[in-house]
Design an enzyme around this catalytic site. Structure first.
Site, PDB file in Angstrom:
ATOM      1  N   HIS A  36      36.392 -11.123  23.436  1.00  0.00           N
ATOM      2  CA  HIS A  36      36.512 -12.405  22.753  1.00  0.00           C
ATOM      3  C   HIS A  36      37.937 -12.943  22.801  1.00  0.00           C
ATOM      4  CE1 HIS A  36      37.103  -9.140  19.859  1.00  0.00           C
ATOM      5  NE2 HIS A  36      37.996  -9.915  19.305  1.00  0.00           N
ATOM      6  N   ASP A 214      28.094  -8.285  24.805  1.00  0.00           N
ATOM      7  CA  ASP A 214      27.648  -7.608  23.587  1.00  0.00           C
ATOM      8  C   ASP A 214      27.409  -8.573  22.429  1.00  0.00           C
ATOM      9  OD1 ASP A 214      30.277  -8.200  23.021  1.00  0.00           O
ATOM     10  OD2 ASP A 214      30.878  -6.162  22.510  1.00  0.00           O
ATOM     11  N   THR A 279      34.357  -3.511   9.115  1.00  0.00           N
ATOM     12  CA  THR A 279      34.187  -4.060  10.454  1.00  0.00           C
ATOM     13  C   THR A 279      34.511  -2.980  11.486  1.00  0.00           C
ATOM     14  OG1 THR A 279      34.699  -6.308   9.749  1.00  0.00           O
ATOM     15  CG2 THR A 279      35.004  -5.802  12.071  1.00  0.00           C
ATOM     16  N   GLU A 298      26.977  -7.783  12.802  1.00  0.00           N
ATOM     17  CA  GLU A 298      28.200  -8.354  12.249  1.00  0.00           C
ATOM     18  C   GLU A 298      28.127  -9.876  12.326  1.00  0.00           C
ATOM     19  OE1 GLU A 298      31.327  -4.807  13.501  1.00  0.00           O
ATOM     20  OE2 GLU A 298      31.164  -6.587  14.768  1.00  0.00           O
ATOM     21  N   SER A 300      30.116 -11.898  13.509  1.00  0.00           N
ATOM     22  CA  SER A 300      30.739 -12.446  14.708  1.00  0.00           C
ATOM     23  C   SER A 300      29.778 -12.426  15.898  1.00  0.00           C
ATOM     24  CB  SER A 300      32.022 -11.682  15.045  1.00  0.00           C
ATOM     25  OG  SER A 300      31.751 -10.305  15.184  1.00  0.00           O
TER      26      SER A 300
END
Length: 491
Positions: A36, A214, A279, A298, A300
């Protein structure tokens, strides 16, 4: 190391790496990825280390300071290393290649494997491919639009070749070093081309992946956006649509602490435990290895199950297609039905990126002093017609139910912190600081509010959450102390 296994042309998704490690019982794996972070010359370059169970994350996240110190001490005892002189490997040619090691009799082997094959075989044993194929090719087929990013080889082979979606369903299928000049995030802020295509109404289902496959994002017809936390909860509520879970059962759920509590509502109805973790996927891996967790995620845009020890974007997309095939509803209808049954969790994340680390640190330090003061307990905040009463605050502590490890003031890239404020109506504010490099930091504010009444489910999240955001900005003074007028990214 005597054997390396590499994806053809050097490309493997992170889930595929996890899959191969588990399949061939490798000692571990290394992934070189922008993930990311921005890719291309001058951008961030990430390194992920996968352990023998196929799980892991960034080096700092996998290893505690104690582990890093131990690695450093061992490194000082190394007396020699062996290399392959003039090593040249053809990454495009499938099969095994052998090379002579310097001063060694045993050859060094490099095996180039089909990037998709082992992973595809795993998926065949999880999903009803016939049901998905009929959804994409049958008389009532839906048109899909997939922004593949570097997942092109997987999307073409699995969704198009295997499941029958037209070849033009997938865009951006040629992996590029600079991601075509775009940021490699599965985020509405960046997936503008996909969003515009979905808004036209031609496509019934849309998805985008990040730079290593992912993480994912789901869109419905007319650009209907599925919040990542909602997606996790909806998947949990519909696991009976997936043959794998019908056979294996559902033992528990996991979510990171900042992720919406929407999953908890589903877990309560299904009467399965839910684990709230720091996290980092390694916490989920511990739970899955011990048989405690079947599904996790999560906020994100990362979701996965115990079929691997990594989050898996394409797996999540196939879950959604399976749900669409079984329920014969649109994406929006499925989401709204879920809200009607479980209530809606309004949720947003506000990112303040590229901050001066010292400034971010002092903001968090002063915030901790404020919320841990006894006078802050049961304090009330009035914003317009809304009154929020503080119920409790903490910096979040996690005791791993598997090994008893206690995680306090979570370490994230050496200086990550979480502070949480929970109000009497179950609304939440969460502040997180993480260092994205040694010269900059990111400060994130998460806001969540729960609404049971279906007549209140059609509001814009930012409108519903604006009173909470006003409280967050008031007590953190982030705009005054950084000179910012607003966040860099709103998710």
């Amino acid at each position: 190391i005597g054997r390396l296994v590499i994806g053809q042309n050097g490309i493997l998704s992170t889930p595929a790496v996890s899959c191969i490690i588990r399949k061939i019982k490798a000692a571990g794996g290394i992934i070189l990825t922008a993930s990311h972070s921005p890719g291309g010359p001058g951008g961030e370059f990430g390194v992920k280390f996968e352990v023998a169970n196929g799980g892991g994350s960034s080096f700092i996240n996998v290893f505690t300071t104690l582990h890093l110190n131990k690695i450093y001490q061992i490194s000082k005892t190394l007396e020699e290393y062996t290399i392959c002189p003039d090593l040249r490997v053809d990454l495009s040619r499938l099969g095994r290649q052998e090379f002579d090691l310097e001063n060694k009799f045993k050859p060094f082997r490099v095996e180039i494997v089909d990037s998709v094959d082992i992973y595809l075989n795993l998926l065949r044993n999880i999903f009803d491919f016939n049901a998905i194929r009929n959804l994409l090719t049958g008389p009532n087929q839906i048109k899909i639009r997939i922004d593949a990013n570097v997942m092109g080889p997987y999307v073409r082979r699995i969704l198009c070749d295997e499941l029958g979606a037209p070849a033009n369903s997938a865009i951006n299928c040629v992996p590029l070093e600079d991601f075509g000049g775009q940021r490699p995030d599965p985020n509405l802020t960046y997936a503008t081309a996909l969003l515009e295509a979905m808004r036209g109404g031609e496509y019934g289902f849309g998805a985008a992946f990040d730079a290593d496959g992912d993480r994912y994002m789901i869109l419905g017809q007319n650009g209907f956006f599925v919040n990542a936390s909602d997606s996790l909860a909806i998947i949990a509520a519909n696991l009976s649509c997936i043959p794998y879970f019908c056979q294996m059962g559902v033992r528990g759920f996991g979510r990171s602490m900042p992720t919406s509590t929407a999953l908890d509502k589903v877990a309560k109805v299904m009467k399965v435990p839910v684990y709230e973790t720091p996290t980092g996927w390694r916490y989920f891996s511990n739970l899955m290895d011990s048989g405690r967790c079947s599904l996790c995620g999560e906020e994100s845009f990362g979701t996965g199950s115990d079929h691997l020890r990594e989050k898996d974007g394409l797996w999540a997309v196939l879950v959604w297609l399976s749900i669409l095939a079984a329920r014969k509803q649109s994406v929006e209808e499925i989401v709204r039905d879920h809200w009607a049954k479980f209530g809606r969790h309004y949720y947003c994340r506000f990112d303040y990126e590229a901050l001066e680390p010292r400034t971010a640190y002092f903001i968090m330090r002063d915030l901790e002093a404020l919320i841990t003061d006894k006078s802050f307990s049961h304090q009330q905040f009035a914003v317009g017609n809304n009154i929020y009463s503080v119920e409790r605050t903490d910096s979040f502590e996690y005791i791993d139910p598997v090994d008893g490890t206690v995680t306090k003031r979570q370490v994230w890239l050496a200086c990550g912190l979480f502070f949480r404020i929970i109000f009497s109506d179950a609304s939440r504010l969460i502040f997180r600081m993480s260092a994205s490099s040694h010269v900059r930091a990111t400060l994130r504010i998460y806001a969540e509010s729960y609404e049971k009444d279906p007549s209140q489910h059609n509001k814009e999240p930012q409108a519903v959450l604006s009173p909470l955001i006003a409280i967050a900005l008031k007590i953190s003074q982030i705009h005054e102390r950084t000179g910012r007028k607003g966040p860099t990214v709103i998710t």
